[in-house]
Design a protein around this motif. Sequence first.
Motif, PDB file in Angstrom:
ATOM      1  N   ILE A 108      14.017   0.017  -8.945  1.00  0.00           N
ATOM      2  CA  ILE A 108      12.986   0.258  -8.073  1.00  0.00           C
ATOM      3  C   ILE A 108      13.556   0.414  -6.628  1.00  0.00           C
ATOM      4  N   LEU A 109      13.641   1.668  -6.188  1.00  0.00           N
ATOM      5  CA  LEU A 109      14.450   2.018  -5.143  1.00  0.00           C
ATOM      6  C   LEU A 109      13.594   2.000  -3.626  1.00  0.00           C
ATOM      7  N   ALA A 110      12.187   2.030  -3.829  1.00  0.00           N
ATOM      8  CA  ALA A 110      11.401   1.701  -2.643  1.00  0.00           C
ATOM      9  C   ALA A 110       9.995   0.771  -2.914  1.00  0.00           C
ATOM     10  N   ASP A 111       9.665   0.195  -2.171  1.00  0.00           N
ATOM     11  CA  ASP A 111       8.644  -0.787  -2.705  1.00  0.00           C
ATOM     12  C   ASP A 111       7.386  -0.069  -2.815  1.00  0.00           C
ATOM     13  N   GLY A 112       6.646  -0.198  -3.833  1.00  0.00           N
ATOM     14  CA  GLY A 112       5.364   0.325  -4.054  1.00  0.00           C
ATOM     15  C   GLY A 112       5.147   1.633  -4.379  1.00  0.00           C
ATOM     16  N   VAL A 113       6.302   2.383  -4.746  1.00  0.00           N
ATOM     17  CA  VAL A 113       6.234   3.740  -4.948  1.00  0.00           C
ATOM     18  C   VAL A 113       6.072   3.984  -6.426  1.00  0.00           C
ATOM     19  N   LEU A 114       4.989   4.903  -6.749  1.00  0.00           N
ATOM     20  CA  LEU A 114       4.905   5.050  -8.323  1.00  0.00           C
ATOM     21  C   LEU A 114       5.264   6.663  -8.542  1.00  0.00           C
ATOM     22  N   PRO A 115       5.243   6.844  -9.912  1.00  0.00           N
ATOM     23  CA  PRO A 115       5.729   8.355 -10.114  1.00  0.00           C
ATOM     24  C   PRO A 115       4.749   9.291  -9.687  1.00  0.00           C
TER      25      PRO A 115
END
Length: 452
Positions: A115-122
Amino acid sequence: MVDQRPPLSSVSDFVTWEPVLRLMLADDTERRADRPARVAGRIGQYGTSLAHRGPMSSTARTAVKDIQRALAQGRVQQIAFRAEVHPDGRATLGLVWPTPVVEPACGYPDLGVLILADGVLPEPWRRRPNPAFRAVPAPSANPELLERTLRERLPDSTGATEEEIAAAEARLGVTLSDEMKVLYRVTRVYSDDDFDLEEADRAGEAIGCEASGLEHLRSVDGTVRHLGWDPGAKRAVSGGPDAAVQSLAGSPGWITFGSNGGDEFAVDLTPGPAGHFGQVILIDHEQSLGAELVADSLTDFVLGRMRKERREHCGEALPVARVGIGGLETIQAAAHPDLEVLTIGFRHGAPFSLAPLRALPHLRTLTALPGTLSDPLEVAGLPGLEFLELGAQEWRLLLDAEAVPRTLKAAAIKVREQDHLPVVAIANEILDLWDRPRIVQTLLSGDLGPAA
């Protein structure tokens, strides 16, 4: 990286893992053929993912339980491991500790999703509804008929006041449809201050579902339906100019008002191009994307005039494609302007070139099995990727060439047997590009003796 201070010293001992490794090496064809054997798996507090044939020996079962007990005491949910064992018995065991930057893999050999960024979804779970300014109620929407029907069915029911309905609209941030306002003018269903089970049952029977009270109306939050990047990044919802329901995971305009005991019914205030304002849709609890049109209006729903033709929740004709054995034969055949997700598998013949994908505006996910790309550096020419899954050697080429797409929000390394131990080092190099915390791997050495 090698962790000098193992999170759990009781687990970070090669002797603890010997019975588990012996169990998984029971069918030790590689070492008997004078080649190194490689195994991988996971042990969690409540389960295991161990590739072995036949029943588990009592020694192995005891070892697994001891590891699970130590994980529980240390409040560690699970631990992944991978090992390489040489024919003479020399073994290297890597313990990979859980971290918030890795979403555990569904398949046991793989490290998981970085996961390359916190809280990011598809993207499908981030997608917002298109404005529906021109949407109008269906011809069947008839607030007067709806009110008359409900009052006949619920002659003694107490409805909500205009102030209470306005307060609900303010809380939700939307203007309810005239039909929904009529429903709650006739019956509150129930209130938090005065819950009457019999009244709620009568209201539900009159409406046609287990109805919610006015205070419990809510919009569908798409993020709650997210299952994770794997398999989420490989999913898509199809739509088009003839779609009645927008291709979404959720919408501020999907207002749930009841359920069938598992799935939720919602009034849709943000319909698709071919839909109607205030139509009734079904949000299936077994689906993570999309919704299904069940009635053109709330009037139809209450009168039992349901849609006879059921539409698919998720269509994968254009947004999702697979190339290779069992799928399309060429990349060109998959290169449609609406393509969002492409999976590349093995095929008989030369590896694939990614050149036909360069101009695709919506391609966001690419997964390619190790060895299936003729030139992995062509990945750098795909400008919109947010999820990329490649083999360890392909990632190695991208990292060395400084060609890892910086548009990525998540990534995965598809593991082959020879990549089991080096994969953590490669993953940490990827994480470093986004200044993310590194994965901790504890390397242990031991001797299992020569192959039998």
